[in-house]
Structures are given as C-alpha cells and as structure tokens.
Design a protein around this motif. Structure first.
Motif, PDB file in Angstrom:
ATOM      1  N   ALA A 260       0.798  -1.226   0.000  1.00 54.14           N
ATOM      2  CA  ALA A 260       0.000   0.000   0.000  1.00 54.14           C
ATOM      3  C   ALA A 260       0.835   1.284   0.000  1.00 54.14           C
ATOM      4  O   ALA A 260       0.564   2.188  -0.796  1.00 54.14           O
ATOM      5  N   PRO A 261       1.852   1.441   0.862  1.00 53.56           N
ATOM      6  CA  PRO A 261       2.601   2.711   0.849  1.00 53.56           C
ATOM      7  C   PRO A 261       3.381   2.945  -0.440  1.00 53.56           C
ATOM      8  O   PRO A 261       3.622   4.086  -0.818  1.00 53.56           O
ATOM      9  N   VAL A 262       3.770   1.858  -1.116  1.00 45.71           N
ATOM     10  CA  VAL A 262       4.467   2.002  -2.395  1.00 45.71           C
ATOM     11  C   VAL A 262       3.504   2.540  -3.453  1.00 45.71           C
ATOM     12  O   VAL A 262       3.822   3.480  -4.194  1.00 45.71           O
TER      13      VAL A 262
ATOM     14  N   ALA B 164      -5.324   1.272   3.239  1.00 36.53           N
ATOM     15  CA  ALA B 164      -5.240   2.673   2.839  1.00 36.53           C
ATOM     16  C   ALA B 164      -5.981   3.575   3.817  1.00 36.53           C
ATOM     17  O   ALA B 164      -5.510   4.664   4.156  1.00 36.53           O
ATOM     18  N   LEU B 165      -7.137   3.118   4.293  1.00 34.05           N
ATOM     19  CA  LEU B 165      -7.913   3.913   5.235  1.00 34.05           C
ATOM     20  C   LEU B 165      -7.253   3.958   6.608  1.00 34.05           C
ATOM     21  O   LEU B 165      -7.131   5.018   7.216  1.00 34.05           O
TER      22      LEU B 165
ATOM     23  N   ALA C 294      -4.604   8.939  -1.501  1.00 38.88           N
ATOM     24  CA  ALA C 294      -4.586   8.743  -2.953  1.00 38.88           C
ATOM     25  C   ALA C 294      -4.945   7.308  -3.312  1.00 38.88           C
ATOM     26  O   ALA C 294      -5.706   7.060  -4.254  1.00 38.88           O
ATOM     27  N   LEU C 295      -4.420   6.352  -2.561  1.00 35.00           N
ATOM     28  CA  LEU C 295      -4.726   4.947  -2.812  1.00 35.00           C
ATOM     29  C   LEU C 295      -6.184   4.646  -2.506  1.00 35.00           C
ATOM     30  O   LEU C 295      -6.859   3.944  -3.268  1.00 35.00           O
ATOM     31  N   ALA C 296      -6.705   5.193  -1.408  1.00 34.37           N
ATOM     32  CA  ALA C 296      -8.107   4.959  -1.048  1.00 34.37           C
ATOM     33  C   ALA C 296      -9.041   5.491  -2.131  1.00 34.37           C
ATOM     34  O   ALA C 296     -10.008   4.819  -2.510  1.00 34.37           O
TER      35      ALA C 296
ATOM     36  N   GLU D 162     -16.557   3.502  -0.923  1.00 33.38           N
ATOM     37  CA  GLU D 162     -16.254   2.791   0.320  1.00 33.38           C
ATOM     38  C   GLU D 162     -15.403   3.647   1.239  1.00 33.38           C
ATOM     39  O   GLU D 162     -15.510   3.577   2.449  1.00 33.38           O
ATOM     40  N   GLU D 163     -14.528   4.461   0.658  1.00 39.92           N
ATOM     41  CA  GLU D 163     -13.724   5.355   1.490  1.00 39.92           C
ATOM     42  C   GLU D 163     -14.631   6.280   2.289  1.00 39.92           C
ATOM     43  O   GLU D 163     -14.460   6.464   3.491  1.00 39.92           O
TER      44      GLU D 163
END
Length: 278
Positions: free
Chosen positions: A75-77, A120-121, A127-129, A136-137
């Motif tokens: 996720a962080p990548v 991500a949440l 940005a990923l969320a 859903e975010e």
C-alpha cells in the motif's frame, strides 16, 4: 534482485515483483516508512513500469506484485506512486497511469482490492483509497476517524497498540473500528474486552482476513460459539476457517448460512450438505 533496488525484488523467470522482506516487512514502520528505503522502492517500480512498452505488461507486473506482497507492504508504495513523488524523485506520469488503470481493472482480485482499501484507510493513504473505491472510502472513513484520532491529532500505531492494552472501556470500544492486526491482537488478549466487543469485531464488514484469523486463533475467544457463528456468517472470513467452523454449528445456524447469499457458494453448499445428514 534487479537494478539494485533495496525494497523490491524482481524475478524475471516468474515475471513478477515482490516487496523484499528486509525493507517494509514490519507493519509498525508503515505509518512512517524509512525516508530512503521507500523512495528507492518506489523509484525502482516506477522505472520498471515505464520501461515496459505495453499496458498489459505493466498490469502483469502489478498483478504479480499484488499476489506476492502483503497489503501492508504494498500500500505505501502504491500511495507514493499515485501521489506523484517519493522523496526528491518525481513519479513519471506513465507509472501513475499504469497504477490507476490497474486498480480500476479486473486484474486486481476483489479480496485484494478490499484489503488494500482497508490498509489505505487505516494507514491514512488518501490517494490509494480514492483510486480503489471512493464510495467505500466515504462510508468507512468516519468510523476509522473516530477510532484513530485523539482530539485533532491522528493516533500513531504505537499509541493505538498501547490503548488496546489499557483498561479504559471507552477507548477500547473506539478501537473496535481499528483494522490493524497489531492493534486487534492486543485487544483480543485484553481482560477488559467482552464477548459483545469480539462479536462486533467478528461481524464487521468489510473486514480484513488477518483480523478474522486472529479472532479464530484466539485461545480466549475462538471457542465461543457466538463468535464462531459470526465468523462463518462474515463473507470476509477466509474460506478455510469458515469450512472448519461449519461442522460445529447447530442446524438452525447452518440454515442461516445456506440462506445468506453474500457468502461464497462453496460455504453455502457445504452447510446444505451438513443439513442433509441425519
């Protein structure tokens, strides 16, 4: 290891990529990833994507990466690429477009998509969320915000783990919205936790398979019948766990499983088979 990338390993024979375990393997570091290691990992993946001439080839690399890497590592990548920069390195637009189109495609398994969204949440990767599922975010963000904030400041993972081991019932209840396995692990061994709390955790949807597995493996809570029923009825429970628990359910609860069309077909079929037995 290709091109000297410290955070991501690439095996050309398998045509895939994985996050190296010695770089981002410790989820406790993911909220504040190392300022050198993460940008280097991001730079390597971005350059790899740009070097591939076809969209399908870029998607193939990302698909293999998603299969081989834990969501907490991946996720962080992806967030850094979507955000457009990692340290002083500016992400090429082609790499960002490759990730955006991959996340919007059917190449990403629904279960993987869900796990990445939850990470991500919980890890504050906006940005990923947004790229994964804006709807859903919006639905999950308020509950997560309530659980993960203290006043105006987001709680760090270390602070949340400390609270999960504490004695304040009010704070423990707020942490029931936290989907980080390290926090849930602390909660499950807290003597102040009640069955109603565990049932809330086991019934939460969407949820993370790692969290539901922790509940199943819990010496204190895994044997509680109500918790077992909640796990089976949760479509996010790993099928292997649900299948194991099916044989322990009463017939009335097996009928609930059969009638729940949100559950995987194999789980419902197995419950129906058990009901046919004398």
């Amino acid at each position: 290891m290709r091109d000297g990338a410290p955070g991501i390993a690439y095996d050309e024979e398998r045509r895939g990529a994985t996050i190296a375990k010695d770089t981002l393997a410790d989820p406790r570091n993911l909220q504040n990833p190392d300022p050198i290691e993460l940008p280097e990992s991001v730079r390597w993946l971005a350059q790899k994507l740009v070097a591939l001439p076809e969209v399908a080839m870029r998607h193939a690399v990302l698909s293999e990466l998603a299969l081989e890497s834990a969501p907490l590592e991946l996720a962080p990548v992806l967030e850094a690429i979507l955000a457009g920069a990692a340290g002083a390195f500016e992400i090429p637009p082609e790499a960002r477009l490759a990730v955006i189109s991959f996340l919007a495609s059917d190449k990403l398994d629904p279960a993987q998509r869900e796990e990445l969204l939850l990470v991500a949440l919980s890890q504050r990767l906006p940005a990923l969320a947004r790229a994964l599922h804006p709807g859903e975010e919006a639905a999950l963000a308020p509950a997560l915000a309530r659980a993960l904030r203290e006043g105006r400041r987001p709680l760090t993972l270390g602070e949340r783990r400390s609270l999960a081991a504490g004695w304040d019932r009010r704070k423990l209840q707020r942490l029931l919205s936290d989907l980080d396995p390290l926090v849930v692990e602390r909660l499950l061994v807290n003597p102040r936790l009640r069955e109603e709390d565990v049932l809330e955790l086991a019934s939460r949807r969407p949820n993370r398979p790692e969290v539901l597995r922790l509940i199943f493996d819990s010496r204190r809570w895994g044997s509680h019948y109500a918790v077992q029923v909640a796990l089976v009825l949760n479509p996010h429970t790993p099928p292997s766990i649900a299948m194991t628990l099916l044989t322990r359910l009463h017939r009335a609860d097996l009928r609930l499983v059969v009638s729940n069309f949100k559950l995987p077909e194999r789980i419902r079929a197995a419950a129906a088979e058990l009901l046919r037995r004398p």
